[in-house]
Design a protein around this motif. Structure first.
Motif, PDB file in Angstrom:
ATOM      1  N   SER A 100      58.684   6.252  22.892  1.00  0.00           N
ATOM      2  CA  SER A 100      57.732   5.494  21.930  1.00  0.00           C
ATOM      3  C   SER A 100      58.475   4.133  22.153  1.00  0.00           C
ATOM      4  O   SER A 100      57.526   2.999  22.099  1.00  0.00           O
ATOM      5  CB  SER A 100      57.381   5.955  20.710  1.00  0.00           C
ATOM      6  OG  SER A 100      56.925   7.276  20.644  1.00  0.00           O
ATOM      7  N   GLU A 101      59.620   4.006  21.684  1.00  0.00           N
ATOM      8  CA  GLU A 101      60.366   2.583  21.657  1.00  0.00           C
ATOM      9  C   GLU A 101      60.071   1.963  22.842  1.00  0.00           C
ATOM     10  O   GLU A 101      59.979   0.727  22.922  1.00  0.00           O
ATOM     11  CB  GLU A 101      61.882   2.795  21.014  1.00  0.00           C
ATOM     12  CG  GLU A 101      61.890   2.989  19.619  1.00  0.00           C
ATOM     13  CD  GLU A 101      63.435   3.301  19.272  1.00  0.00           C
ATOM     14  OE1 GLU A 101      64.335   2.844  20.151  1.00  0.00           O
ATOM     15  OE2 GLU A 101      63.660   3.807  18.551  1.00  0.00           O
ATOM     16  N   GLU A 105      58.191  -1.749  23.998  1.00  0.00           N
ATOM     17  CA  GLU A 105      58.850  -2.629  24.430  1.00  0.00           C
ATOM     18  C   GLU A 105      58.739  -3.066  26.038  1.00  0.00           C
ATOM     19  O   GLU A 105      59.079  -3.642  26.647  1.00  0.00           O
ATOM     20  CB  GLU A 105      60.625  -2.336  24.464  1.00  0.00           C
ATOM     21  CG  GLU A 105      60.945  -2.310  22.932  1.00  0.00           C
ATOM     22  CD  GLU A 105      62.447  -1.822  22.840  1.00  0.00           C
ATOM     23  OE1 GLU A 105      62.795  -1.649  23.708  1.00  0.00           O
ATOM     24  OE2 GLU A 105      63.022  -1.754  21.698  1.00  0.00           O
ATOM     25  N   ASN A 106      57.602  -2.109  26.278  1.00  0.00           N
ATOM     26  CA  ASN A 106      57.120  -2.250  27.858  1.00  0.00           C
ATOM     27  C   ASN A 106      58.433  -2.177  28.982  1.00  0.00           C
ATOM     28  O   ASN A 106      58.123  -2.585  30.004  1.00  0.00           O
ATOM     29  CB  ASN A 106      56.641  -3.580  28.106  1.00  0.00           C
ATOM     30  CG  ASN A 106      55.718  -3.717  29.248  1.00  0.00           C
ATOM     31  OD1 ASN A 106      54.846  -2.729  29.333  1.00  0.00           O
ATOM     32  ND2 ASN A 106      55.218  -4.865  29.995  1.00  0.00           N
ATOM     33  N   ASN A 112      59.200   6.131  31.531  1.00  0.00           N
ATOM     34  CA  ASN A 112      59.036   7.204  32.420  1.00  0.00           C
ATOM     35  C   ASN A 112      60.137   8.235  32.521  1.00  0.00           C
ATOM     36  O   ASN A 112      59.850   9.619  32.584  1.00  0.00           O
ATOM     37  CB  ASN A 112      58.726   6.765  33.774  1.00  0.00           C
ATOM     38  CG  ASN A 112      57.425   6.184  33.998  1.00  0.00           C
ATOM     39  OD1 ASN A 112      56.483   6.446  33.149  1.00  0.00           O
ATOM     40  ND2 ASN A 112      57.271   5.035  35.017  1.00  0.00           N
ATOM     41  N   MET A 113      61.466   7.713  32.638  1.00  0.00           N
ATOM     42  CA  MET A 113      62.304   8.863  32.379  1.00  0.00           C
ATOM     43  C   MET A 113      62.478   9.472  31.226  1.00  0.00           C
ATOM     44  O   MET A 113      62.843  10.832  31.407  1.00  0.00           O
ATOM     45  CB  MET A 113      63.750   7.904  32.741  1.00  0.00           C
ATOM     46  CG  MET A 113      63.970   7.071  34.018  1.00  0.00           C
ATOM     47  SD  MET A 113      64.229   8.320  35.369  1.00  0.00           S
ATOM     48  CE  MET A 113      65.806   8.685  35.059  1.00  0.00           C
ATOM     49  N   ASP A 172      47.056   7.065  30.469  1.00  0.00           N
ATOM     50  CA  ASP A 172      46.375   7.066  29.361  1.00  0.00           C
ATOM     51  C   ASP A 172      47.476   6.902  28.105  1.00  0.00           C
ATOM     52  O   ASP A 172      47.924   7.761  27.590  1.00  0.00           O
ATOM     53  CB  ASP A 172      45.219   8.139  29.018  1.00  0.00           C
ATOM     54  CG  ASP A 172      44.544   7.955  27.923  1.00  0.00           C
ATOM     55  OD1 ASP A 172      44.674   7.240  27.079  1.00  0.00           O
ATOM     56  OD2 ASP A 172      43.493   8.596  28.045  1.00  0.00           O
ATOM     57  N   ILE A 173      47.857   5.827  27.712  1.00  0.00           N
ATOM     58  CA  ILE A 173      48.952   5.562  26.794  1.00  0.00           C
ATOM     59  C   ILE A 173      48.336   6.212  25.651  1.00  0.00           C
ATOM     60  O   ILE A 173      49.260   6.800  24.662  1.00  0.00           O
ATOM     61  CB  ILE A 173      49.252   4.029  26.862  1.00  0.00           C
ATOM     62  CG1 ILE A 173      49.684   3.600  28.533  1.00  0.00           C
ATOM     63  CG2 ILE A 173      50.218   4.002  25.884  1.00  0.00           C
ATOM     64  CD1 ILE A 173      50.854   4.366  28.966  1.00  0.00           C
TER      65      ILE A 173
END
Length: 205
Positions: A100-101, A105-106, A112-113, A172-173
């Protein structure tokens, strides 16, 4: 002459020249009960690491003075694993928080990792809990008839896992965050406060 013991009790070993691997197979097939497993090997008073065990398997038994196999039942092993499940859940929750962090922070690569790690660990968790439940149920079928906590949480957990990959593929974030931060964490919390304590109580019966 080498002394061979299982849980520090002497056994009659095979007469022919045998390797440590031959001896281990003999113990597994001829000495232990069906629900027992070998948990460690001590050679000449030293407990071997996994790597040392592998390198010793091909060596002849007569090279040593004393070989002891420590064993436990799959039932006891299941409860030992159950004791670690709460900390396992804590680790998953921490990784979801990191995911989530990274999202906020984009940091897409890191997110993804971390998502991949969460899915991988969750797959292992599902398999572990299924094996624990199957082992415990063999001895406590009657007591487990009175509760469906495990089945309910497992079905919900599997439905969450099934929904995660399509949401990730669609990027879909909002759906991903909902599944991970709310659905999954809530489900894991229920395992921690309901299902795991229920199973632990059966050990004393």
């Amino acid at each position: 002459m080498v002394s061979v013991t299982v849980n520090n009790k002497t056994i009659n070993k095979p007469e022919h020249d045998a390797s440590v691997n031959d001896l281990m197979n003999f113990v597994l097939n001829e000495v232990l009960h069906d629900d027992e497993v070998i948990t460690s090997i001590d050679i000449d008073g030293v407990q071997l690491s996994y790597e040392e065990e592998q390198s010793s398997l091909t060596l002849p038994v007569e090279r040593y003075k004393d070989i002891n196999f420590s064993t436990t039942s799959s039932y006891e092993l299941a409860f030992d694993a159950l004791n670690d499940c709460s900390s396992y859940i804590d680790t998953i929750v921490q990784k979801i928080s990191l995911y989530s962090e990274f999202q906020s922070e984009n940091k897409k690569h890191e997110a993804n990792m971390m998502f991949g790690e969460v899915v991988e660990i969750m797959d292992l968790y599902v398999q572990l809990m299924a094996k624990i439940y199957k082992t415990v149920r063999r001895r406590h079928q009657e007591q487990l008839k009175n509760t469906n906590t495990f089945q309910t949480l497992e079905i919900h957990l599997l439905s969450i896992m099934k929904a995660l990959i399509p949401a990730k593929e669609k990027n879909d974030i909002i759906m991903l965050n909902d599944l991970l931060e709310y659905e999954l964490i809530d489900n894991l919390t229920q395992w921690k406060i309901k299902a795991i304590p229920e199973l632990k109580k059966l050990r004393d019966l």
